[in-house]
Scaffold this active site. Sequence first.
Site, mmCIF file in Angstrom:
data_model
loop_
_atom_site.group_PDB
_atom_site.id
_atom_site.type_symbol
_atom_site.label_atom_id
_atom_site.label_comp_id
_atom_site.label_asym_id
_atom_site.label_seq_id
_atom_site.Cartn_x
_atom_site.Cartn_y
_atom_site.Cartn_z
ATOM 1 N N SER A 109 -10.197 5.811 -10.996
ATOM 2 C CA SER A 109 -9.247 6.057 -9.731
ATOM 3 C C SER A 109 -7.859 5.643 -10.407
ATOM 4 C CB SER A 109 -9.491 5.468 -8.535
ATOM 5 O OG SER A 109 -9.523 4.188 -8.550
ATOM 6 N N GLU A 159 -7.603 17.601 -9.672
ATOM 7 C CA GLU A 159 -8.730 16.534 -9.458
ATOM 8 C C GLU A 159 -8.791 16.589 -7.737
ATOM 9 O OE1 GLU A 159 -8.751 13.236 -12.854
ATOM 10 O OE2 GLU A 159 -7.810 12.745 -10.749
ATOM 11 N N ASP A 198 -3.309 7.811 -2.832
ATOM 12 C CA ASP A 198 -2.218 6.819 -2.781
ATOM 13 C C ASP A 198 -0.926 7.745 -2.641
ATOM 14 O OD1 ASP A 198 -2.552 8.316 -5.312
ATOM 15 O OD2 ASP A 198 -2.713 6.534 -6.600
ATOM 16 N N THR A 199 -0.746 8.941 -3.269
ATOM 17 C CA THR A 199 0.726 9.560 -2.928
ATOM 18 C C THR A 199 0.696 10.008 -1.457
ATOM 19 O OG1 THR A 199 -0.408 11.704 -3.180
ATOM 20 C CG2 THR A 199 0.307 10.941 -5.035
ATOM 21 N N ARG A 237 -0.221 -2.396 -8.337
ATOM 22 C CA ARG A 237 0.506 -1.823 -7.099
ATOM 23 C C ARG A 237 0.590 -3.044 -5.850
ATOM 24 N NH1 ARG A 237 -1.174 3.502 -6.402
ATOM 25 N NH2 ARG A 237 -2.766 2.802 -5.165
ATOM 26 N N GLU A 286 -5.432 17.436 -6.028
ATOM 27 C CA GLU A 286 -4.352 17.342 -6.622
ATOM 28 C C GLU A 286 -4.063 18.840 -7.566
ATOM 29 O OE1 GLU A 286 -3.672 13.699 -8.793
ATOM 30 O OE2 GLU A 286 -5.390 12.981 -8.036
ATOM 31 N N GLY A 294 -5.515 6.550 -11.959
ATOM 32 C CA GLY A 294 -5.091 6.595 -13.535
ATOM 33 C C GLY A 294 -5.837 5.585 -14.230
#
Length: 389
Positions: A150, A270, A277-278, A356, A258, A152
């Site tokens: 997840s 995806e 998260d976005t 993050r 996505e 990336g």
Amino acid sequence: MLKKILLLGSGELGKEFVIAAQRLGQQVVAVDSYENAPAMQVADHFEVINMLDGAALDAVVAKHQPNLIVPEIEAIRTERFYDYEKQGIQVVPSAKAANFTMDRRAIRDLAAKELGLRTAKYLYATSLDEMYTAVEEVGMPCVVKPLMSSSGKGQSVVKCQDDIQKAWEIAGAKGRGDSGEVIVEAFVKFTSEITLLTVTQQDGPTLFCPAIGHVQERGDYQQSWQPALISDADVKAAQEMADKVTAALGGAGIWGVEFFICEDGVVFSELSPRPHDTGMVTLAGTQNFSEFELHCRAVLGLPIPEITLERVGASSVILAHQEGENPYFEGLEKIAVYPKSDFRLFGKPTTREYRRMGVTLAYNSVDTDVMATVEKAKEMAALVSVKNK
């Protein structure tokens, strides 16, 4: 109406979900592989287990007897979910959805082969030799991803022959789970990327949030904004594809779907069966309900009459740049003075490079320039430094 929710994965997205659930009077048990994970800090109870250990997962379910199981990450023995559903436990969005979307092979084959959605050309590889063959057939540049990951993690771009072995090693080291397999995906020439937050309801129509634009680096999102600057035709195409794939998987909840926006149309990328998260941009009050509130309402079976855009907004990540413990932040007083802004610090107990740790949020009225709002969020994030004691 009071239900016990077992949250599997306790990161920053889970933390916001717990807050939304508790505001509706629910009880949450947060589970993760380490203590003091963000969602544990606000949950009613917590458990620390390896969720890839099926026996440990069974034991936690037996101990707490939840009404709902809400996965937040991929690294879970999701095949156990079918048994939990048979026991009468509601799995979010459904056991089928969780199993398919935790595995890139399952979801990509469903989208491309069964539903006929437009996707990038792709092949699978279970060994380095197979990966060399797949890259040759797919062509360079291409993207290599673990089947389970997840945000990336384990993802890299192959631009030349020398990149292939390194990409294989990165996927093996940073992928989640134990599949040992990768997907080799042709690089899509896109003009932008979007996330279409899609809400499926127990007894109601599927709803779509205004599309969210985003920028990625190292396979992980850096900034996101709402609404995305795309055509009405591309929005409609994305909604039709999102509706097809979520209907095929079934269940209720929010999905982060996505897409690549290309000059000649929309390409499915995806799917995540949970808050994305976005979608943290929705914490800036861009919608009448944040993505976390929408997820909570949907899984509880509460009707959602509509989703409306209330203002434009943007988010920008606050990253750590070194490995360490007991992080603290410098520069918060600088960003706190920005008008029409906010920020969230996730409370993660340790740092590593590019982890993050928080997010800045900026917003303005619906008739203003959303990209100017993005620059404001980026400017704020650049003023914050993550340090370790």
